[in-house]
Design an enzyme around this catalytic site. Structure first.
Site, mmCIF file in Angstrom:
data_model
loop_
_atom_site.group_PDB
_atom_site.id
_atom_site.type_symbol
_atom_site.label_atom_id
_atom_site.label_comp_id
_atom_site.label_asym_id
_atom_site.label_seq_id
_atom_site.Cartn_x
_atom_site.Cartn_y
_atom_site.Cartn_z
ATOM 1 C CG HIS A 89 -1.935 0.987 1.198
ATOM 2 N ND1 HIS A 89 -1.521 2.229 1.896
ATOM 3 C CD2 HIS A 89 -3.180 0.950 1.336
ATOM 4 C CE1 HIS A 89 -2.765 3.103 1.627
ATOM 5 N NE2 HIS A 89 -3.692 2.185 1.689
ATOM 6 C CG ASP A 148 0.829 -2.658 6.043
ATOM 7 O OD1 ASP A 148 -0.010 -2.743 7.064
ATOM 8 O OD2 ASP A 148 0.731 -2.055 5.046
ATOM 9 C CD GLN A 168 -6.661 -4.693 3.925
ATOM 10 O OE1 GLN A 168 -7.580 -5.386 3.946
ATOM 11 N NE2 GLN A 168 -6.947 -3.429 3.536
ATOM 12 C CE LYS A 172 -6.967 -0.324 6.225
ATOM 13 N NZ LYS A 172 -7.646 -0.090 4.950
ATOM 14 C CB CYS A 206 -3.723 3.567 -1.532
ATOM 15 S SG CYS A 206 -4.945 4.526 -1.333
HETATM 16 N N1 PMP Z 1 -1.593 -0.839 4.674
HETATM 17 C C1 PMP Z 1 -2.656 -1.551 4.195
HETATM 18 C C2 PMP Z 1 -2.114 -2.798 3.442
HETATM 19 C C3 PMP Z 1 -3.757 -0.811 4.188
HETATM 20 O O1 PMP Z 1 -4.648 -1.693 3.404
HETATM 21 C C4 PMP Z 1 -3.963 0.429 4.505
HETATM 22 C C5 PMP Z 1 -5.269 1.001 4.347
HETATM 23 N N2 PMP Z 1 -6.171 0.751 3.227
HETATM 24 C C6 PMP Z 1 -3.082 1.042 5.016
HETATM 25 C C7 PMP Z 1 -1.823 0.543 5.011
HETATM 26 C C8 PMP Z 1 -3.156 2.327 5.701
HETATM 27 O O2 PMP Z 1 -3.913 2.378 6.835
HETATM 28 P P1 PMP Z 1 -4.617 3.750 7.073
HETATM 29 O O3 PMP Z 1 -5.366 4.432 6.182
HETATM 30 O O4 PMP Z 1 -5.646 3.112 8.311
HETATM 31 O O5 PMP Z 1 -3.542 4.459 7.978
#
Ligand code: PMP
Length: 416
Positions: A133, A210, A213, A236, A374
């Site tokens: 991401h 990370d 998910q 999430k 993203c």
């Molecule tokens: N890493 C991953 C794999 C994500 O899916 C996301 C959110 N889509 C993020 C990081 C960033 O998380 P946040 O927008 O809640 O800070």
């Protein structure tokens, strides 16, 4: 419906009972019952979380860590109870390993700006993967530009999984950090983090996972994983927005400098200089998201009570069923076909633009995400601009998969 595909019947999770916990699932969109297939972007909240957050404001709200008065102490105890809850949820050795952050994005930025800025030097290499991401890419680019670091991307195979041979070749004694997702938000692929961590450590590199998910789909044990850092976002995993956590190993946190200055994180301040608290408070400047943090505990309790194994089993059933049904539709291409995946189905449909698909299925009450999610390097890897992403959570049903398929059939009729 494809006659060869039959819905499994013996579902362990009582999804209809679970749905009663989520008030929003009763709402309609364009006159149709909402079919929410966008939980990978943000999950809906159960009554238990909503009630926990409003109870803070109704019964025990005050600023934390500062007051001698009763309410402040009550709020502080409840706030710190979430830290302890996250400790047990991740199996961290101590609550002091848990730093509250706004979410995964802030967690990665903290690691980059505090640990990275202090520990990395010009020429050092950071390995990330094509699956990341942007939250686990851009903070490293920013740091690399400042410090002369080199960010390298590990490629993925056609099926969406990390190319482990390429990873082994990229890993050298110049590699100081491997920053990798445990589960791709765009494809649903689960990465082999145990092996990646072992190899990274073998090469003398640190590893940051990370978990944004992955954390809502499988139990995490940071000690068994032996990762150096782990980040996730509360929203999430059925919790509030504005709160997430960073886990860090004690020996790393102890030496990390503050990354933001302000109230709460200091030991002593004079006009000439400041000294700082120990971790985790050293990294938590300013008034935090108090009610959201307290309510995150309710979310972690909620998924733990339901059982992450049962949740994962339920979601795997939905994903398998959706994969079979969508594969039977003409013109569908699914991205991320490696069997190691969870809960996310990313696809395109012949020449129809994903944004058109998203708009049309929305009129049928079906909320999916369209775009690059993203995760632009994945789109570049497959030479596509965007996909449609349906993501499944503990409250989704087989009937909702059918609703998705029916809405896609409408798209096909419109574009035939
Ligand atoms: N890493 C991953 C794999 C994500 O899916 C996301 C959110 N889509 C993020 C990081 C960033 O998380 P946040 O927008 O809640 O800070």
């Amino acid at each position: 419906m494809n006659a060869a595909v039959t819905a499994p019947t013996n579902v362990a999770l009582d999804v209809h009972a679970v749905r009663e916990d989520f008030p929003i699932l009763k709402r309609e969109v364009y006159g149709k019952l909402l079919v929410y297939l966008d939980s990978a972007a943000s999950a809906q909240k159960p009554r238990q979380v909503i009630d926990a957050e409003s109870a803070v404001y109704e019964e025990e709200y005050a600023n934390v860590h500062r007051g001698v008065h009763h309410l402040s102490q009550v709020a502080t105890d409840r706030f710190e109870a979430t830290r302890t809850r996250i400790q047990s949820f991740l199996n961290a050795p101590s609550a002091d390993n848990i730093i509250f952050v706004r979410g995964g994005t802030e967690g990665v930025n903290l690691v980059a700006q505090s640990w990275g800025r202090a520990a990395l030097n010009a020429g050092d290499e950071i390995l990330i993967s094509t699956l990341e991401h942007h939250a686990n890419i851009v903070p490293w680019h920013l740091l690399a530009a400042e410090k002369g670091l080199v960010v390298k991307g590990i490629p993925i195979d056609d099926d969406g999984q990390i190319d482990m041979e390429a990873f082994r070749n990229l890993l050298t004694d110049r590699t100081k950090l491997v920053a990798i997702t445990q589960m791709s938000n765009a494809l649903g692929i689960i990465t082999p983090i145990e092996e990646i961590t072992r190899l990274a450590h073998g090469a003398g590199a640190r590893i940051m996972l990370d978990g944004c998910q992955a954390v809502s789909h499988s139990a995490v044990d940071v000690q068994a994983l032996d990762c150096d850092f782990y980040v996730f976002s509360g929203h999430k995993i059925y919790g509030p927005t504005g709160i997430g956590a960073l886990y860090g190993k004690s020996e790393l946190l102890a030496d990390m400098p503050p990354w933001q200055g302000g109230g709460e994180m200091i030991a002593r301040v004079s006009l000439e200089g400041s000294t700082f608290k120990k971790p985790p408070h050293r990294f938590e400047a300013g008034t935090p998201a108090i009610a959201q943090t307290i309510a995150l505990k309710a979310a972690l309790d909620y998924v733990t009570d339901l059982g992450l194994d049962r949740i994962a089993e339920h979601e795997a059933m939905l994903l398998n069923y959706a994969t079979e049904r969508l594969s039977a539709l003409p013109g569908i291409t699914i991205y991320g076909t490696n069997p190691a995946k969870a809960s996310i189905l990313s696809f395109t449909m012949a020449d129809v633009h994903p944004h058109d698909i998203g708009t049309i299925v929305d009129r049928e009450g079906v909320a999916v995400r369209v775009g690059h999610h993203c995760a632009q390097p994945i789109m570049q890897r497959y030479d596509i601009a965007a996909t449609v992403r349906a993501s499944f959570a503990l409250y989704n049903t087989l009937e909702e998969v059918d609703a998705l398929v029916a809405s896609l059939e409408k798209v096909r009729e419109l574009f035939a």
